[in-house]
Write a protein that holds these residues in place. Structure first.
Motif, PDB file in Angstrom:
ATOM      1  N   LEU A 150       8.363  23.203 -40.140  1.00 36.92           N
ATOM      2  CA  LEU A 150       7.838  22.911 -38.834  1.00 36.92           C
ATOM      3  C   LEU A 150       7.822  21.308 -38.554  1.00 36.92           C
ATOM      4  O   LEU A 150       8.317  20.749 -37.550  1.00 36.92           O
ATOM      5  CB  LEU A 150       6.623  23.492 -38.321  1.00 36.92           C
ATOM      6  N   VAL A 151       7.290  20.506 -39.702  1.00 32.84           N
ATOM      7  CA  VAL A 151       7.310  19.108 -39.519  1.00 32.84           C
ATOM      8  C   VAL A 151       8.573  18.278 -39.630  1.00 32.84           C
ATOM      9  O   VAL A 151       9.009  17.291 -39.025  1.00 32.84           O
ATOM     10  CB  VAL A 151       6.174  18.605 -40.689  1.00 32.84           C
ATOM     11  N   VAL A 152       9.514  19.341 -40.348  1.00 29.59           N
ATOM     12  CA  VAL A 152      10.986  18.707 -40.361  1.00 29.59           C
ATOM     13  C   VAL A 152      11.664  19.055 -38.928  1.00 29.59           C
ATOM     14  O   VAL A 152      12.548  18.283 -38.652  1.00 29.59           O
ATOM     15  CB  VAL A 152      11.557  19.302 -41.525  1.00 29.59           C
TER      16      VAL A 152
ATOM     17  N   LEU B 195       3.250  25.588 -31.629  1.00 30.36           N
ATOM     18  CA  LEU B 195       4.514  24.598 -31.629  1.00 30.36           C
ATOM     19  C   LEU B 195       5.578  25.517 -31.985  1.00 30.36           C
ATOM     20  O   LEU B 195       6.775  25.204 -31.203  1.00 30.36           O
ATOM     21  CB  LEU B 195       3.991  23.755 -32.774  1.00 30.36           C
ATOM     22  N   PHE B 196       5.542  26.541 -32.730  1.00 32.51           N
ATOM     23  CA  PHE B 196       6.711  27.285 -33.193  1.00 32.51           C
ATOM     24  C   PHE B 196       7.240  28.171 -31.590  1.00 32.51           C
ATOM     25  O   PHE B 196       8.442  28.076 -31.458  1.00 32.51           O
ATOM     26  CB  PHE B 196       6.605  28.154 -34.161  1.00 32.51           C
ATOM     27  N   LEU B 197       6.118  28.678 -31.115  1.00 33.26           N
ATOM     28  CA  LEU B 197       6.762  29.371 -29.843  1.00 33.26           C
ATOM     29  C   LEU B 197       7.313  28.743 -28.727  1.00 33.26           C
ATOM     30  O   LEU B 197       7.978  28.853 -28.052  1.00 33.26           O
ATOM     31  CB  LEU B 197       5.566  30.289 -29.602  1.00 33.26           C
TER      32      LEU B 197
ATOM     33  N   ASP C 130      11.621  26.211 -25.255  1.00 29.74           N
ATOM     34  CA  ASP C 130      12.488  25.126 -24.744  1.00 29.74           C
ATOM     35  C   ASP C 130      13.703  25.440 -25.297  1.00 29.74           C
ATOM     36  O   ASP C 130      14.575  25.097 -24.444  1.00 29.74           O
ATOM     37  CB  ASP C 130      11.962  23.823 -25.587  1.00 29.74           C
ATOM     38  N   ASP C 131      14.013  25.880 -26.653  1.00 31.91           N
ATOM     39  CA  ASP C 131      15.416  26.172 -26.664  1.00 31.91           C
ATOM     40  C   ASP C 131      15.957  27.427 -26.003  1.00 31.91           C
ATOM     41  O   ASP C 131      17.304  27.317 -25.595  1.00 31.91           O
ATOM     42  CB  ASP C 131      15.457  26.740 -28.180  1.00 31.91           C
ATOM     43  N   ALA C 132      15.465  28.223 -25.559  1.00 31.72           N
ATOM     44  CA  ALA C 132      16.093  29.214 -24.628  1.00 31.72           C
ATOM     45  C   ALA C 132      16.060  28.845 -23.355  1.00 31.72           C
ATOM     46  O   ALA C 132      17.085  29.145 -22.771  1.00 31.72           O
ATOM     47  CB  ALA C 132      14.832  30.538 -24.702  1.00 31.72           C
ATOM     48  N   GLU C 133      15.333  27.810 -22.850  1.00 39.90           N
ATOM     49  CA  GLU C 133      15.565  27.267 -21.513  1.00 39.90           C
ATOM     50  C   GLU C 133      16.657  26.556 -21.420  1.00 39.90           C
ATOM     51  O   GLU C 133      17.536  26.385 -20.694  1.00 39.90           O
ATOM     52  CB  GLU C 133      14.114  26.672 -21.188  1.00 39.90           C
TER      53      GLU C 133
ATOM     54  N   THR D 101       0.158  23.501 -22.521  1.00 40.71           N
ATOM     55  CA  THR D 101       0.356  23.756 -23.925  1.00 40.71           C
ATOM     56  C   THR D 101       0.284  22.724 -24.901  1.00 40.71           C
ATOM     57  O   THR D 101      -0.473  22.826 -25.981  1.00 40.71           O
ATOM     58  CB  THR D 101       1.776  24.443 -23.921  1.00 40.71           C
ATOM     59  N   LEU D 102       0.841  21.594 -24.781  1.00 40.36           N
ATOM     60  CA  LEU D 102       0.801  20.492 -25.637  1.00 40.36           C
ATOM     61  C   LEU D 102      -0.698  19.855 -25.791  1.00 40.36           C
ATOM     62  O   LEU D 102      -1.090  19.257 -26.626  1.00 40.36           O
ATOM     63  CB  LEU D 102       1.778  19.428 -25.189  1.00 40.36           C
ATOM     64  N   LEU D 103      -1.291  19.957 -24.546  1.00 31.59           N
ATOM     65  CA  LEU D 103      -2.797  19.525 -24.692  1.00 31.59           C
ATOM     66  C   LEU D 103      -3.833  20.282 -25.703  1.00 31.59           C
ATOM     67  O   LEU D 103      -4.279  20.167 -26.294  1.00 31.59           O
ATOM     68  CB  LEU D 103      -3.416  19.640 -23.223  1.00 31.59           C
ATOM     69  N   ALA D 104      -3.254  21.817 -25.636  1.00 29.03           N
ATOM     70  CA  ALA D 104      -4.002  22.625 -26.700  1.00 29.03           C
ATOM     71  C   ALA D 104      -3.339  22.347 -28.086  1.00 29.03           C
ATOM     72  O   ALA D 104      -4.367  22.437 -28.743  1.00 29.03           O
ATOM     73  CB  ALA D 104      -3.776  24.152 -26.391  1.00 29.03           C
ATOM     74  N   VAL D 105      -2.112  21.997 -28.449  1.00 26.87           N
ATOM     75  CA  VAL D 105      -1.674  21.577 -29.454  1.00 26.87           C
ATOM     76  C   VAL D 105      -2.244  20.362 -30.143  1.00 26.87           C
ATOM     77  O   VAL D 105      -2.820  20.286 -31.251  1.00 26.87           O
ATOM     78  CB  VAL D 105      -0.171  21.356 -29.381  1.00 26.87           C
ATOM     79  N   SER D 106      -2.480  19.251 -29.184  1.00 26.85           N
ATOM     80  CA  SER D 106      -2.985  18.395 -29.439  1.00 26.85           C
ATOM     81  C   SER D 106      -4.673  18.287 -30.042  1.00 26.85           C
ATOM     82  O   SER D 106      -5.157  17.949 -30.930  1.00 26.85           O
ATOM     83  CB  SER D 106      -3.045  16.915 -28.241  1.00 26.85           C
ATOM     84  N   ALA D 107      -5.514  19.386 -29.286  1.00 25.04           N
ATOM     85  CA  ALA D 107      -6.848  19.469 -29.427  1.00 25.04           C
ATOM     86  C   ALA D 107      -6.757  20.235 -30.720  1.00 25.04           C
ATOM     87  O   ALA D 107      -7.843  20.209 -31.729  1.00 25.04           O
ATOM     88  CB  ALA D 107      -7.350  20.578 -28.469  1.00 25.04           C
ATOM     89  N   SER D 108      -5.814  21.057 -31.058  1.00 26.91           N
ATOM     90  CA  SER D 108      -5.883  21.938 -32.456  1.00 26.91           C
ATOM     91  C   SER D 108      -5.545  20.730 -33.603  1.00 26.91           C
ATOM     92  O   SER D 108      -5.930  21.294 -34.521  1.00 26.91           O
ATOM     93  CB  SER D 108      -4.670  22.905 -32.363  1.00 26.91           C
ATOM     94  N   LEU D 109      -4.724  19.872 -33.363  1.00 28.78           N
ATOM     95  CA  LEU D 109      -4.459  18.967 -34.360  1.00 28.78           C
ATOM     96  C   LEU D 109      -5.457  17.999 -34.501  1.00 28.78           C
ATOM     97  O   LEU D 109      -5.727  17.077 -35.322  1.00 28.78           O
ATOM     98  CB  LEU D 109      -3.115  18.148 -34.179  1.00 28.78           C
ATOM     99  N   GLY D 110      -6.530  17.551 -33.522  1.00 30.26           N
ATOM    100  CA  GLY D 110      -7.412  16.764 -33.516  1.00 30.26           C
ATOM    101  C   GLY D 110      -7.007  15.215 -33.274  1.00 30.26           C
ATOM    102  O   GLY D 110      -7.542  14.246 -33.606  1.00 30.26           O
TER     103      GLY D 110
END
Length: 517
Positions: free
Chosen positions: A73-75, A256-258, A263-266, A338-347
């Motif tokens: 995922l990081v790559v 992040l994966f979903l 985004d790829d499908a769109e 979605t990215l706001l939730a990702v940011s909160a999950s990552l701290g």
């Protein structure tokens, strides 16, 4: 009186009550049930039956797959890669540096100089210095949740200033599945050997990385036992008794994966829709339009148009232009949430993960940076400084004394007196430098903080800054240079008073400053 009124009076107490003082609902059985609602098996919670497993069991079973997914995922994911770099840069920056607390100034200066020279030779691979290794450890904490550092003694003929180097080992080098009883009756759990009272005595590392196909060879046995005194296990323990680390990116991995797949499908949908400019309906299929090519093997013919073309259609023919559906007005709002939730999950702050500062202002940036820096400082002092820097400093000083690089009389009798050190994290860049510096100056003048603390907040050693100021002042005086301010002076109404005349010059040490002063 209705049925509900009678029930309410019975519940709260009324004329029919016994006259005893009733406890508030929050302290009675009803209040207790409300607080334990999460343990009930009512209709809403009937399907919520998580297993009661220890974190070590979860890590042992899912650790390898979780680690593989985190690395991929990081790559491959841009947001995850950006978050990893933001995490490492804020955690380490240009390095968490030591400031020796030895009382003797000459000895302290000599130790600091020897340490600075050794940092260039610290990496066993020779790719970076000690502070670059700190950044690599921080990245591994984000991706894998842990990193191993092996302290390796070197021979005198290797030509090192201090015969000690550091080797970084990834999490995959310690097998999760190695859980057994050793020959000496010690327990091995997830590759870590514990003695009878639970102390770590050894690590059983693989000789080769399991995913490196370029490093082949038949070596038996597969693992090698390394004493725990030579290994530093850097990880953030989340639960009590946790023996292996969890990736810092783990809480945000699924989103992040979903989101990446969405985004790829769109993008593919928009790309496919954009390939068709229009569709032509003909009453006589045998007659060709201008620019129409021959039909392919499937019987489909394509027509291309050039600028300025005017096509005359026969009766019954029609052209319908493609109008692909847009992503809609909710696409950007969905991405933001979605990215706001990702940011909160990552701290991590939202703008550090996405680079988007359109909805940010001075107050919002400062508010989230203050909270984020509290979290980072917790990791800096509780994990990196305590688990990595502190033991390396002690081993380096011991090795330097034994190798004759440092002459510290009395070290064998009281090593703690020489090992005393303060680790200075990297400086924080200010959102509003002028206001922050003015606040620090006022705090120093009021005696709320010391100049040492203010300088160390910038990531530098106060004694090093003082030496540089003395050198700069002497050089400026020798060259006849004059600047608006000198070291230790401030501008404006709160400027530092000039130096008073010495007593020997005809003035008393208690005399007030003159008007010129």
């Amino acid at each position: 009186m209705g049925l509900f009124d009678r029930f309410r009076r019975r519940e709260t107490g009324g004329p029919a009550s016994s006259g005893l003082t009733r406890l508030p609902r929050s302290h009675g059985p009803s209040g207790l049930r409300a607080r334990l609602e999460g343990a009930m098996a009512r209709r809403r919670l009937r399907g919520w039956n998580p297993p009661l497993e220890n974190i070590n069991a979860l890590v042992a079973s899912g650790g390898p797959r979780l680690l593989a997914r985190a690395r991929e995922l990081v790559v491959t994911n841009g947001y995850a890669a950006n978050a990893c770099e933001a995490f490492a840069s804020n955690m380490v920056g240009d390095g968490i540096k030591p400031s020796s607390l030895i009382e003797d100034a000459a000895v302290r200066d000599r130790v600091q100089r020897r340490w600075l020279a050794w940092t260039d030779e610290a990496d066993a691979d020779g790719l970076t210095d000690f502070y670059g290794l700190q950044a690599m450890v921080a990245r591994e904490m984000f991706v894998a949740g842990e990193c191993f550092v092996r302290m390796r003694l070197r021979r005198s003929e290797d030509g090192l200033l201090v015969p000690l180097q550091l080797q970084l080992l990834q999490s995959e080098m310690l097998p999760f599945e190695k859980t057994e009883t050793a020959a000496n009756a010690n327990r091995i759990r997830c590759g870590i050997e514990f003695d009878a009272i639970g102390r770590r005595v050894a690590y059983h590392f693989r000789r080769r990385h399991p995913g490196d196909s370029t490093d082949r060879g038949d070596v038996i046995p597969e693992t090698v036992r390394v004493p725990a005194g030579d290994v530093l296990h850097i990880y953030r323990p989340i639960d009590a008794g946790q023996i292996r680390g969890l990736p810092h990116v783990a809480p945000a991995m699924v989103r992040l994966f979903l989101l990446d797949q969405y985004d790829d499908a769109e993008l593919d949908r928009k790309k496919t829709a954009a390939m068709f400019a229009g569709f032509i309906t003909k009453t006589a299929p045998e007659e060709a339009l201008i620019g129409e090519a021959e039909a392919d093997l499937d019987g489909a013919a394509l027509a291309s148009l050039e600028p300025g073309t005017m096509q005359v259609l026969l009766p019954g023919e029609d052209v319908k232009f493609s109008s692909p559906a847009d992503v809609g007005g909710g696409y950007e709002a969905f991405q933001y949430r979605t990215l706001l939730a990702v940011s909160a999950s990552l701290g991590l702050p939202y703008h550090l993960v996405t680079g988007d500062v359109r909805q940010a202002n001075y107050s919002s940036l400062r508010a989230e940076l203050v909270e984020f820096r509290r979290r980072v400082q917790q990791l800096q002092h509780g994990v990196l400084a305590h688990q990595l820097c502190r033991p390396i400093w002690a081993r380096w000083m011991e090795t330097a004394v034994l190798a004759g690089v440092l002459d510290l009389p009395g070290y064998p009798a009281a090593p703690g007196r020489f090992r005393a050190v303060q680790w200075i994290p990297p400086r924080w860049d200010w959102v509003d430098p002028l206001k922050d510096i003015q606040a620090q100056v006022l705090a120093m003048e009021a005696g709320i903080t010391s100049r040492r603390k203010v300088v160390e907040a910038t990531g530098y050693d106060v004694e090093e800054v003082d030496r540089e100021n003395v050198t700069d002042a002497r050089r400026a005086a020798d060259l006849g240079l004059s600047y608006r301010t000198g070291p230790g002076e401030t501008q404006g109404a709160r400027a530092t008073p000039a130096t008073r005349p010495e007593v020997g010059d005809g003035a008393s040490a208690t005399d007030p400053p003159t008007e010129q002063e």
